[in-house]
Motif scaffolding. Sequence first.
Motif, mmCIF file in Angstrom:
data_model
loop_
_atom_site.group_PDB
_atom_site.id
_atom_site.type_symbol
_atom_site.label_atom_id
_atom_site.label_comp_id
_atom_site.label_asym_id
_atom_site.label_seq_id
_atom_site.Cartn_x
_atom_site.Cartn_y
_atom_site.Cartn_z
ATOM 1 N N ASP A 52 -5.411 8.490 12.761
ATOM 2 C CA ASP A 52 -5.158 7.948 11.323
ATOM 3 C C ASP A 52 -4.991 9.212 10.425
ATOM 4 O O ASP A 52 -4.329 8.690 9.269
ATOM 5 C CB ASP A 52 -6.083 6.723 11.161
ATOM 6 C CG ASP A 52 -5.418 5.504 11.903
ATOM 7 O OD1 ASP A 52 -4.406 5.515 12.617
ATOM 8 O OD2 ASP A 52 -6.283 4.613 11.915
ATOM 9 N N TYR A 56 -2.755 8.881 6.603
ATOM 10 C CA TYR A 56 -3.414 8.209 5.267
ATOM 11 C C TYR A 56 -3.255 9.557 4.713
ATOM 12 O O TYR A 56 -3.238 9.770 3.331
ATOM 13 C CB TYR A 56 -4.269 7.544 5.266
ATOM 14 C CG TYR A 56 -5.890 8.145 5.968
ATOM 15 C CD1 TYR A 56 -6.610 8.907 4.990
ATOM 16 C CD2 TYR A 56 -6.426 7.634 7.084
ATOM 17 C CE1 TYR A 56 -7.696 9.755 5.431
ATOM 18 C CE2 TYR A 56 -7.631 8.257 7.584
ATOM 19 C CZ TYR A 56 -8.146 9.344 6.577
ATOM 20 O OH TYR A 56 -9.466 9.561 7.025
ATOM 21 N N ILE A 61 -3.438 8.313 0.787
ATOM 22 C CA ILE A 61 -4.111 7.163 0.525
ATOM 23 C C ILE A 61 -5.537 7.537 0.872
ATOM 24 O O ILE A 61 -6.009 8.127 1.988
ATOM 25 C CB ILE A 61 -3.529 6.098 1.713
ATOM 26 C CG1 ILE A 61 -2.103 5.645 1.539
ATOM 27 C CG2 ILE A 61 -4.318 4.729 1.769
ATOM 28 C CD1 ILE A 61 -1.265 4.798 2.300
ATOM 29 N N TRP A 66 -7.556 2.805 3.320
ATOM 30 C CA TRP A 66 -6.767 2.796 4.689
ATOM 31 C C TRP A 66 -7.669 2.061 5.732
ATOM 32 O O TRP A 66 -6.946 1.166 6.388
ATOM 33 C CB TRP A 66 -6.742 4.282 5.295
ATOM 34 C CG TRP A 66 -6.001 4.357 6.361
ATOM 35 C CD1 TRP A 66 -6.551 4.328 7.758
ATOM 36 C CD2 TRP A 66 -4.403 4.076 6.631
ATOM 37 N NE1 TRP A 66 -5.454 4.458 8.725
ATOM 38 C CE2 TRP A 66 -4.251 4.277 7.965
ATOM 39 C CE3 TRP A 66 -3.499 4.221 5.658
ATOM 40 C CZ2 TRP A 66 -3.002 4.411 8.613
ATOM 41 C CZ3 TRP A 66 -2.045 4.312 6.271
ATOM 42 C CH2 TRP A 66 -1.797 4.322 7.469
#
Length: 145
Positions: A52, A56, A61, A66
Amino acid sequence: MKSNVLHAMDAGQIPLKLVRTSQALDPTLVIAQPTFLAAIKLCISLGGFEGDKQVYGALGIDASHWTRIHRGEAHFPVDKLLALMDLCGNEAPLIWLAQSRGYDPASLRKRETETERALRFANEALEAERVKVRVLTDALHGNVT
Protein backbone atom coordinates in the motif's frame (compact mmCIF):
# COMPACT_ATOMS: atom_id res chain seq x y z
CA MET A 1 0.18 15.92 14.24
CA LYS A 2 2.82 15.98 11.52
CA SER A 3 2.25 14.06 8.30
CA ASN A 4 4.29 10.94 7.62
CA VAL A 5 4.27 11.71 3.90
CA LEU A 6 7.59 13.05 2.64
CA HIS A 7 6.93 15.18 -0.40
CA ALA A 8 9.37 14.82 -3.29
CA MET A 9 10.06 18.56 -3.45
CA ASP A 10 10.96 18.59 0.27
CA ALA A 11 13.49 15.84 -0.38
CA GLY A 12 15.11 17.83 -3.19
CA GLN A 13 13.70 15.57 -5.91
CA ILE A 14 11.59 16.38 -8.90
CA PRO A 15 8.17 14.75 -8.51
CA LEU A 16 7.42 12.22 -11.23
CA LYS A 17 3.93 11.14 -12.12
CA LEU A 18 3.72 7.36 -12.37
CA VAL A 19 1.10 6.23 -14.87
CA ARG A 20 0.65 2.57 -15.74
CA THR A 21 -0.40 1.37 -19.14
CA SER A 22 -4.16 1.02 -19.27
CA GLN A 23 -5.30 -2.56 -18.73
CA ALA A 24 -8.37 -4.31 -20.03
CA LEU A 25 -10.90 -4.73 -17.25
CA ASP A 26 -13.96 -6.97 -17.19
CA PRO A 27 -16.87 -4.79 -16.01
CA THR A 28 -18.58 -7.77 -14.37
CA LEU A 29 -15.66 -8.04 -11.95
CA VAL A 30 -16.14 -4.41 -10.95
CA ILE A 31 -19.93 -4.59 -10.76
CA ALA A 32 -19.62 -7.49 -8.32
CA GLN A 33 -18.00 -5.15 -5.78
CA PRO A 34 -20.51 -4.24 -3.05
CA THR A 35 -19.13 -0.76 -2.26
CA PHE A 36 -17.14 2.07 -3.77
CA LEU A 37 -14.35 1.30 -1.31
CA ALA A 38 -14.26 -2.28 -2.60
CA ALA A 39 -13.97 -0.92 -6.16
CA ILE A 40 -11.06 1.28 -5.07
CA LYS A 41 -9.38 -1.73 -3.43
CA LEU A 42 -9.94 -3.74 -6.62
CA CYS A 43 -8.40 -0.92 -8.65
CA ILE A 44 -5.29 -1.02 -6.44
CA SER A 45 -5.14 -4.81 -6.46
CA LEU A 46 -5.27 -4.92 -10.26
CA GLY A 47 -2.50 -2.31 -10.35
CA GLY A 48 -0.09 -4.98 -9.13
CA PHE A 49 1.55 -3.06 -6.31
CA GLU A 50 3.74 -4.84 -3.79
CA GLY A 51 2.37 -2.80 -0.91
CA ASP A 52 0.00 0.00 0.00
CA LYS A 53 2.89 2.38 0.66
CA GLN A 54 3.58 2.57 -3.08
CA VAL A 55 0.02 3.77 -3.60
CA TYR A 56 -0.58 6.20 -0.75
CA GLY A 57 2.94 7.57 -1.10
CA ALA A 58 2.52 8.26 -4.81
CA LEU A 59 -0.87 9.87 -4.16
CA GLY A 60 0.41 12.00 -1.28
CA ILE A 61 -1.99 10.52 1.25
CA ASP A 62 -0.93 10.30 4.89
CA ALA A 63 -0.35 6.74 6.15
CA SER A 64 -2.76 7.09 9.07
CA HIS A 65 -5.49 8.49 6.80
CA TRP A 66 -4.84 5.60 4.39
CA THR A 67 -5.37 3.12 7.23
CA ARG A 68 -8.67 4.77 8.14
CA ILE A 69 -9.75 4.66 4.48
CA HIS A 70 -9.08 0.92 4.34
CA ARG A 71 -11.04 0.32 7.53
CA GLY A 72 -13.94 2.32 6.14
CA GLU A 73 -13.58 5.01 8.79
CA ALA A 74 -12.56 7.75 6.31
CA HIS A 75 -13.33 8.53 2.70
CA PHE A 76 -10.93 8.31 -0.21
CA PRO A 77 -10.06 11.88 -1.29
CA VAL A 78 -12.19 12.64 -4.35
CA ASP A 79 -9.51 14.91 -5.80
CA LYS A 80 -7.09 11.93 -5.86
CA LEU A 81 -9.42 9.58 -7.74
CA LEU A 82 -8.14 10.37 -11.23
CA ALA A 83 -4.54 10.05 -10.05
CA LEU A 84 -5.39 6.67 -8.48
CA MET A 85 -6.83 5.34 -11.73
CA ASP A 86 -3.81 6.64 -13.69
CA LEU A 87 -1.45 5.12 -11.13
CA CYS A 88 -3.16 1.72 -11.19
CA GLY A 89 -3.80 1.60 -14.93
CA ASN A 90 -7.49 0.79 -14.69
CA GLU A 91 -10.78 2.57 -14.13
CA ALA A 92 -12.56 0.23 -11.74
CA PRO A 93 -13.91 3.07 -9.53
CA LEU A 94 -15.33 4.91 -12.57
CA ILE A 95 -17.03 1.75 -13.84
CA TRP A 96 -18.44 1.03 -10.38
CA LEU A 97 -19.81 4.58 -10.07
CA ALA A 98 -21.38 4.48 -13.53
CA GLN A 99 -23.08 1.15 -12.76
CA SER A 100 -24.25 2.29 -9.34
CA ARG A 101 -25.89 5.35 -10.92
CA GLY A 102 -27.79 3.22 -13.42
CA TYR A 103 -25.51 3.55 -16.46
CA ASP A 104 -24.45 0.61 -18.61
CA PRO A 105 -20.70 0.14 -18.05
CA ALA A 106 -20.38 -1.84 -21.28
CA SER A 107 -21.34 1.26 -23.27
CA LEU A 108 -18.58 3.42 -21.77
CA ARG A 109 -15.91 4.34 -24.25
CA LYS A 110 -13.13 6.88 -24.32
CA ARG A 111 -13.47 9.94 -26.50
CA GLU A 112 -11.32 10.03 -29.59
CA THR A 113 -8.32 12.36 -29.31
CA GLU A 114 -7.45 14.76 -32.13
CA THR A 115 -4.50 12.57 -33.05
CA GLU A 116 -6.64 9.43 -33.12
CA ARG A 117 -9.26 11.25 -35.20
CA ALA A 118 -6.64 12.44 -37.72
CA LEU A 119 -5.22 8.92 -37.91
CA ARG A 120 -8.68 7.44 -38.48
CA PHE A 121 -9.37 9.93 -41.31
CA ALA A 122 -5.98 9.18 -42.88
CA ASN A 123 -6.61 5.42 -42.68
CA GLU A 124 -10.06 5.84 -44.24
CA ALA A 125 -8.61 7.93 -47.09
CA LEU A 126 -5.84 5.38 -47.63
CA GLU A 127 -8.35 2.54 -47.78
CA ALA A 128 -10.45 4.48 -50.31
CA GLU A 129 -7.34 4.91 -52.48
CA ARG A 130 -6.55 1.19 -52.21
CA VAL A 131 -10.07 0.37 -53.40
CA LYS A 132 -9.62 2.70 -56.41
CA VAL A 133 -6.28 1.05 -57.26
CA ARG A 134 -7.87 -2.42 -57.01
CA VAL A 135 -10.79 -1.43 -59.27
CA LEU A 136 -8.50 0.19 -61.85
CA THR A 137 -6.05 -2.74 -61.79
CA ASP A 138 -8.89 -5.21 -62.27
CA ALA A 139 -10.25 -3.08 -65.15
CA LEU A 140 -6.83 -3.00 -66.85
CA HIS A 141 -6.62 -6.78 -66.62
CA GLY A 142 -10.13 -7.16 -68.02
CA ASN A 143 -11.63 -8.34 -64.73
CA VAL A 144 -14.69 -6.09 -64.71
CA THR A 145 -17.40 -7.19 -62.32
